[in-house]
Write an enzyme that holds these catalytic residues in place. Sequence first.
Site, mmCIF file in Angstrom:
data_model
loop_
_atom_site.group_PDB
_atom_site.id
_atom_site.type_symbol
_atom_site.label_atom_id
_atom_site.label_comp_id
_atom_site.label_asym_id
_atom_site.label_seq_id
_atom_site.Cartn_x
_atom_site.Cartn_y
_atom_site.Cartn_z
ATOM 1 N N TYR A 1 -16.905 6.007 13.510
ATOM 2 C CA TYR A 1 -15.590 5.410 13.318
ATOM 3 C C TYR A 1 -15.316 4.272 14.314
ATOM 4 O O TYR A 1 -15.496 3.106 14.001
ATOM 5 C CB TYR A 1 -14.482 6.481 13.384
ATOM 6 N N GLU B 1 -2.674 0.671 -8.893
ATOM 7 C CA GLU B 1 -2.938 1.980 -9.499
ATOM 8 C C GLU B 1 -3.103 1.848 -11.008
ATOM 9 O O GLU B 1 -2.606 0.912 -11.623
ATOM 10 C CB GLU B 1 -1.787 2.946 -9.174
ATOM 11 N N GLY C 1 0.854 -1.190 0.000
ATOM 12 C CA GLY C 1 0.000 0.000 0.000
ATOM 13 C C GLY C 1 0.881 1.227 0.000
ATOM 14 O O GLY C 1 0.844 2.051 0.911
ATOM 15 N N ALA C 2 1.727 1.341 -1.056
ATOM 16 C CA ALA C 2 2.860 2.279 -1.025
ATOM 17 C C ALA C 2 2.679 3.560 -1.826
ATOM 18 O O ALA C 2 3.618 4.331 -1.943
ATOM 19 C CB ALA C 2 4.108 1.553 -1.553
ATOM 20 N N ALA D 1 -5.680 0.977 2.095
ATOM 21 C CA ALA D 1 -7.031 1.525 2.270
ATOM 22 C C ALA D 1 -7.785 1.187 0.990
ATOM 23 O O ALA D 1 -7.654 1.868 -0.008
ATOM 24 C CB ALA D 1 -6.971 3.037 2.460
#
Length: 388
Positions: free
Chosen positions: A229, A69, A42-43, A134
């Site tokens: 949350y 991506e 998740g970079a 995420a």
Amino acid sequence: SEAFICTNAHPVGCHQNVQNQANYIKANATTKQSNPNVLVVGASTGYGLASRIALTWAYGAKSLGIFYERPASGKRTATAGYYNSVALHQLAAQDGISAESINGDAFSDDIKRETIDRIKGSMGKIDILVYSIAAPRRIHPRTGAEHNSVLKPIGQSYTSQTIDLNREVVTDITLEAASEQEITDTVAVMGGEDLEFWTDALLAEDLLAQGATVVTYSYIGPELTWAIYRDGTIGKAKEDLETRVNTLDKTLSDKLGGNVYLSVNKAIVSQASMAIPVVPLYMSILNQIMDTKGTNEDPIAQMGRLFTEHLGPDLSPTLDAERRIRLDDRELRADVTAEIIERWGQINTDNFREISDYNGLQHSFRNLFGFDVDGVNYDEAVEIELNL
């Protein structure tokens, strides 16, 4: 205004953002170049990207980044995360630091296998694993089931005020309570199972170094946000994550003398957080208060603090009673919380631009996509088809 559904990104603006973050670390980190091997799952945006930048320029880390991506096609730009990663590769190369990436679904077994092959082929054992995903959905690699996460309260519906980002008004919003299935699905996407799968896969191949560190991220926030949350579906997922972090820590400690940590970070403007009802209004108020006090931190400042004060070669972290690193200490300071509660009771459509930093929120959001970045000439034509 459609400003909050950004479908394109600016490659030069994204490059400048990454450059600015790298410069921040170069200016502030006094660490030695120990060149650890780092895997960031998740970079490409937010805390994951900031972690990668912090480790790259604080320690000369040799990094492998995993992300999902979209490259450019035709007239459509690539995603911001894609351009961010292109920039990171270029900037690391200029400084003689190794950075490689794999673009694909980190939840899948295929990408885990490809990652393992890449680590064996060109890296050696991993010293630090950062897990910062995420994602809104996950295809389960064992069952093939598709899970979609939802942001909902649990038990009963919840009414609060929020900012309607399209109409730019403060308005009430009611969120219906999640079903059991929605809770299960959210835990499947945002809980700790995939981190466990990654850690187990690396352990099985003997690819974690002696004394390796694994870190993942969470958010707690003030009571004001708990219904949506901490006490909602996403909070259930974070509980699952926390439980698994502690179990994995025992495993890693026994096998390698390593550790698995959870860092609780500050609320930040991200593509994920802007989609959570109530949170953008809260962040508008929070940021104005923290800016006034001089205590605000963006993701790179947070990750700079994490990797130079808590985690990294020769460091041992400060933990709370629940074994968590608390980077949300400044956000949750009593004086900050008190001011937020006061403004929360006063805020409305007429005054929200005065008693919260809504313009700053918009600016930060556009920044994520490479727009509104200082020093970038947006009148110049740019090449959108860049390759990793």
